[in-house]
Design an enzyme around this catalytic site. Structure first.
Site, mmCIF file in Angstrom:
data_model
loop_
_atom_site.group_PDB
_atom_site.id
_atom_site.type_symbol
_atom_site.label_atom_id
_atom_site.label_comp_id
_atom_site.label_asym_id
_atom_site.label_seq_id
_atom_site.Cartn_x
_atom_site.Cartn_y
_atom_site.Cartn_z
ATOM 1 N N LYS A 34 0.842 -1.198 0.000
ATOM 2 C CA LYS A 34 0.000 0.000 0.000
ATOM 3 C C LYS A 34 0.876 1.246 0.000
ATOM 4 C CE LYS A 34 -0.283 -0.280 5.045
ATOM 5 N NZ LYS A 34 -1.100 -0.714 6.200
ATOM 6 N N TYR A 240 16.870 30.226 8.837
ATOM 7 C CA TYR A 240 15.672 30.921 9.325
ATOM 8 C C TYR A 240 15.672 31.049 10.850
ATOM 9 C CZ TYR A 240 13.212 30.641 4.830
ATOM 10 O OH TYR A 240 12.823 30.786 3.529
#
Ligand SMILES: *Cc1c(COP(=O)(O)O)cnc(C)c1O
Length: 343
Positions: A34, A240
């Site tokens: 899956k 950042y």
């Protein structure tokens, strides 16, 4: 230039064989592929596993079943865990994907054909409750399911009392279906021992090198290209939020890869590797870029690896506060995938 994701098909097939060897010869070992084979490419991994001997596959959506059927051809069985949802019937029929019927509604919506049924032995996620099974025993038997399954909630914790409780629950729910094949174990269940194996096991994560299969061979290597290298002086900051400040002159490499590629912002305590030398990530992981302290390297190679045999998916997951499953399935679309091995 893209980051490079190398996927070792031989390791995946070896992991399947190793899990298969943990159960008796009479027990079939399937493969769960899956979510695009846990992010690694069902259309490549599926045929490799089929060539290695997998005869039964599991997916989580009808659409995944279609992709897999196209890739592996007519032979192997494909079961769809989500069963029969609105709009699924035609695709399931056309591509011979077998629904795992999970609820009274799905059983009522199902007309005829191949099917499996899921019993809920305590996880309360998918499957018929004991009272529903008791009420519908005749109807379920009449459908002639080729498999009855249930799923364990705590199989990665061998001593958890939930395992034996669910085993007893599944046993009680399936007594009225003595001739129907049964399946309870995913990777964790395979490791719990023969009581849990029944007729067919359903490993997923163990195939892809993840815990709880401690003995798994690592399957993925992820190399991120270095874009730029600079010296950062004492007191200067990187990235950042000025999140990291140099305590001494530090050689910083900026590599291509970031949270848009599934490298979680929370994985900032992880390392990148150059030939076995660990180089710590410094500053924030940003969308496309990661900054790394490469002061320990004499020369900075063109690529640094984030996933390898030392920093496996589970080690990286620990840094990020998650599990290997989420690291694998989150791997982004911007990688250049290279498959090695396979027949
Ligand atoms: C995902 C899944 C599996 C495979 O689980 P792993 O822990 O990856 O081995 C097996 N059965 C069901 C019902 C699943 O949803």
């Amino acid at each position: 230039m893209q980051a490079k994701l190398t996927i070792d098909l031989n390791a995946i097939c070896d992991n399947w064989r190793a899990l298969d060897a943990l159960s008796a010869q009479s027990v079939e070992t399937g493969a769960v592929i899956k979510a695009d084979a846990y992010g690694l490419g069902a259309n490549i991994v599926g045929p490799a596993l089929a060539a290695a001997g997998v005869k039964t596959f599991f997916v989580a959506q009808a659409e995944e079943g279609v992709v897999l059927r196209r890739a592996i051809g007519a032979g192997p069985r494909i079961f769809n865990f989500s069963g029969l949802m609105a709009g699924d019937q035609q695709a399931l029929d056309e591509y011979n994907v077998i629904p795992v019927l999970n609820s009274v509604a799905q059983i009522n919506a199902f007309k005829t054909g191949r099917c499996a049924v899921q019993f809920d032995s305590g996880m309360n996620r998918l499957g018929l409750e004991p009272a529903e099974v008791a009420k519908l025993t005749g109807k379920i038997a009449a459908l002639g399911p080729e498999l009855v399954i249930s799923h364990l909630a705590c199989a990665d914790e061998p001593d958890h009392s939930m395992n034996t409780a669910q085993l007893a629950g599944f046993r009680a729910m399936s007594v009225d279906f003595p001739k129907t094949a049964k399946s309870l174990a995913a990777t964790g269940g395979v490791l719990l021992g023969s009581d849990y194996h029944y007729d067919l096991t359903r490993p997923g994560i163990g195939l892809y090198g993840g815990l709880p299969f401690v003995g798994a061979k690592p399957v993925v290597v992820l190399d991120l290209p270095v874009i730029q290298v600079r010296d950062v002086l004492v007191g200067e900051t990187v990235g950042y939020g000025n999140n990291w400040t140099a305590g001494k002159t530090t050689k910083i490499a900026t590599v291509s890869g970031g949270y848009a590629d599934g490298i979680l912002r929370s994985s900032g305590s992880a390392n990148l590797y150059a030939d076995g030398v660990a180089c710590p990530i410094v500053g924030r992981v940003s969308m496309d870029l990661i900054t790394v302290d490469v002061s320990a390297l004499k020369t900075v190679p063109p690529m640094l690896s984030l996933l390898n045999n030392v920093q496996t998916v589970d080690v990286l997951a620990d840094h990020a506060g998650t599990i290997g499953y989420e690291i694998l399935t989150g791997l982004g679309a911007r990688y250049k995938c290279r498959y090695i091995g396979g027949s």
